[in-house]
Design an enzyme around this catalytic site. Structure first.
Site, PDB file in Angstrom:
ATOM      1  N   TYR A 147      -0.281  -9.719  -9.687  1.00 32.54           N
ATOM      2  CA  TYR A 147      -1.072 -10.254 -10.908  1.00 32.54           C
ATOM      3  C   TYR A 147      -0.331 -11.301 -11.634  1.00 32.54           C
ATOM      4  O   TYR A 147      -0.859 -11.560 -12.812  1.00 32.54           O
ATOM      5  CB  TYR A 147      -1.060  -8.867 -11.849  1.00 32.54           C
ATOM      6  CG  TYR A 147      -2.184  -7.981 -11.243  1.00 32.54           C
ATOM      7  CD1 TYR A 147      -2.709  -7.853 -10.201  1.00 32.54           C
ATOM      8  CD2 TYR A 147      -2.698  -6.908 -12.315  1.00 32.54           C
ATOM      9  CE1 TYR A 147      -3.417  -7.229  -9.719  1.00 32.54           C
ATOM     10  CE2 TYR A 147      -3.748  -6.148 -12.153  1.00 32.54           C
ATOM     11  CZ  TYR A 147      -4.132  -6.261 -10.645  1.00 32.54           C
ATOM     12  OH  TYR A 147      -5.167  -5.397 -10.393  1.00 32.54           O
ATOM     13  N   LYS A 214       4.920   0.825  -1.696  1.00 35.41           N
ATOM     14  CA  LYS A 214       4.423   0.699  -0.131  1.00 35.41           C
ATOM     15  C   LYS A 214       5.434  -0.212   0.355  1.00 35.41           C
ATOM     16  O   LYS A 214       5.432  -1.009   1.115  1.00 35.41           O
ATOM     17  CB  LYS A 214       3.001  -0.257  -0.254  1.00 35.41           C
ATOM     18  CG  LYS A 214       2.540  -0.225   0.990  1.00 35.41           C
ATOM     19  CD  LYS A 214       1.663   0.985   1.229  1.00 35.41           C
ATOM     20  CE  LYS A 214       0.991   0.827   2.953  1.00 35.41           C
ATOM     21  NZ  LYS A 214       0.527   2.279   3.206  1.00 35.41           N
ATOM     22  N   ASP A 264      -0.300   5.262  -0.586  1.00 39.23           N
ATOM     23  CA  ASP A 264      -1.620   5.969  -0.338  1.00 39.23           C
ATOM     24  C   ASP A 264      -1.412   7.365  -0.010  1.00 39.23           C
ATOM     25  O   ASP A 264      -2.389   7.927  -0.447  1.00 39.23           O
ATOM     26  CB  ASP A 264      -1.945   5.204   1.029  1.00 39.23           C
ATOM     27  CG  ASP A 264      -0.927   4.914   1.983  1.00 39.23           C
ATOM     28  OD1 ASP A 264       0.125   4.716   1.723  1.00 39.23           O
ATOM     29  OD2 ASP A 264      -0.757   5.144   3.280  1.00 39.23           O
ATOM     30  N   ASP A 288      -2.396  -0.421 -11.461  1.00 43.14           N
ATOM     31  CA  ASP A 288      -3.773  -0.690 -11.865  1.00 43.14           C
ATOM     32  C   ASP A 288      -4.602   0.551 -11.215  1.00 43.14           C
ATOM     33  O   ASP A 288      -5.495   1.016 -11.927  1.00 43.14           O
ATOM     34  CB  ASP A 288      -4.082  -2.124 -11.606  1.00 43.14           C
ATOM     35  CG  ASP A 288      -5.342  -2.504 -12.196  1.00 43.14           C
ATOM     36  OD1 ASP A 288      -5.833  -1.857 -13.276  1.00 43.14           O
ATOM     37  OD2 ASP A 288      -5.903  -3.584 -11.954  1.00 43.14           O
TER      38      ASP A 288
END
Ligand code: NAD
Length: 403
Positions: A147, A214, A264, A288
């Site tokens: 971002y 992740k 996840d 987000d």
């Protein structure tokens, strides 16, 4: 009087000046109602001993009309000077080269934490069976990651140069017609976020801090965040935290558990067993997705509060997390909940906890109300029993009556 930052934290006078941006679209519907609720709550909590001196500053459409600029420098300077502000939603005009006003404010004031508490209010419609099991506080990093806006377009000469450079120096093969984006995750940026998440957990008597990442795939960036987060926890909070992997049996009395989950798996677990999570710290992009997924789970997508904070300088902007809702703007029917609960978050940040509690009590009683008919905005009516659609103003009145 101005709010100031000292070595010991924020110093809040009894009558602070707080700048506000009404916002575009439904901003003109929800701000007057929200500010009325804030003033009533402060009066109820402190009588005449405390009050807020609201100072209007302009951004978005209203600013453009008045000054020709979307974010006049006076607005930015006022927020910098008075430290804490609150805002309604702002339109981001579509078009290349236009930088979002929200992003400009966040980056300009280095508001590195996006704080999103997610909690269920009984009576609020939810799509899951046990929304009451969700009670988390998300610390989303607000300045780095994909971002950061470091992108190059496809089929551009400069992008081609970068692609050639990577091939030559690193042997990386990238399709020549690719667009590129950079994912900076710094040690200092990760540490300051995790530090505030742990401080928050300690201050509010929370049970755990979970680092969501992740790192199994993005080893240097997201894996770095994880490693630096644990190292910081050990280095700066050694006697107050314990890593989950080091616990056998009961959690030692008074210790906050440091955990980590791959993003996840986290998105599954927040649906299956959300009560295992408490304070959550994560990077910008994960944060987000997670904030909105969790807000939806407690039925609060239209009422989710948010704050953007730099805990070192004290600067903070609290905001409605929804957009300008142009379809219903100016009709006096928008739900003021997100802005109202963001105000509650702001009062907590200022240490005016009694005012925050009054707001929360008023809001939850207005949507719960037992057997009585609930008077709420139309977006909530289809999901509540015995509810009648009323205007933004009347819902606000109902919140004040329930305080
Ligand atoms: P939106 O949040 O404005 O609308 C999504 C849906 O939610 C619509 O159906 C809308 O009517 C409804 N909704 C939103 N707020 C509501 C409220 N308070 N009460 C009742 N219903 C409500 O999202 P969008 O349509 O994607 O965006 C519209 C504009 O808002 C765009 O210009 C976008 O850039 C801007 N935006 C601003 C912010 C911000 O300032 N923080 C955030 C998101 C979008």
């Amino acid at each position: 009087m101005k709010i100031t930052m000292t070595d010991k934290g924020l110093r809040v006078p009894d009558h602070p000046v707080i700048p506000f941006i009404e916002g575009d679209g439904v901003g003109c519907d929800i701000w007057p109602v929200a500010v009325d609720i804030f003033d009533h709550a402060v009066e109820k909590a402190y009588g005449s001993k405390r009050s807020v001196e609201w100072k209007e500053v302009y951004a978005g459409g209203k600013a453009h009309e008045k000054t020709g600029e979307w974010l006049p420098s006076e607005t930015f300077d006022a927020i910098r000077e008075y430290l804490v502000a609150i805002k309604g939603p702002l339109t981001t005009p579509v078009g290349e080269g236009f930088r979002s006003i929200n992003v400009t404010l966040r980056q300009g004031l280095d508001l590195f934490v996006c704080l999103r508490p997610v909690k269920y209010y009984p009576g609020v419609p939810s799509p899951v069976r046990h929304p009451e099991r969700v009670d988390m506080v998300i610390f989303r990093e607000n300045t780095e990651d994909l971002y950061a806006g470091l992108e190059l377009p496809a089929e551009d000469g400069k992008t081609g140069m970068v692609i050639d450079y990577f091939k030559k120096e690193f042997g990386w093969v990238i399709k020549p017609d690719s667009a590129l984006g950079l994912k900076p995750i710094s040690i200092s940026g990760s540490e300051r976020l995790v530090r505030e998440a742990i401080r928050y957990a300690i201050k509010h008597g929370r049970r755990s801090v979970t680092l969501v990442h992740k790192g199994n795939i993005m080893k240097h960036t997201e894996g770095g965040f994880l490693r630096w987060g644990y190292e910081l926890a050990r280095r700066e909070f050694g006697d107050q935290v314990v890593a989950e992997s080091e616990i056998s049996g009961e959690v030692p009395e008074g210790k906050i558990v440091m955990k980590n989950v791959i993003v996840d798996a986290f998105l599954q677990q927040i649906i299956l067993t959300p009560d295992q999570f408490d304070v959550v710290a994560t990077m910008n992009l994960n944060g987000d997705y997670i904030s909105d997924a969790l807000a939806a789970q407690v039925g609060g997508i239209g009422i989710a509060p948010g704050g953007n904070i730099n805990f070192n300088t004290g600067h903070a902007i609290f905001e409605a997390t929804h957009g300008t809702a142009p379809q219903i703007a100016g009709k006096g029917i928008a739900n003021p909940g997100s802005l109202v609960l963001s105000g509650k978050l702001m009062f907590e940040y200022l240490g005016w906890n009694e005012a925050a509690e009054v707001i929360e009590k008023g809001f939850s009683a207005a949507v719960l109300k037992g057997r009585e008919e609930k008077r709420v905005t139309s977006d909530m009516v289809p999901f509540l029993e015995n509810a009648r659609a009323v205007s933004t103003k009347d819902f606000g009145r109902s919140i004040i009556d329930c305080m």
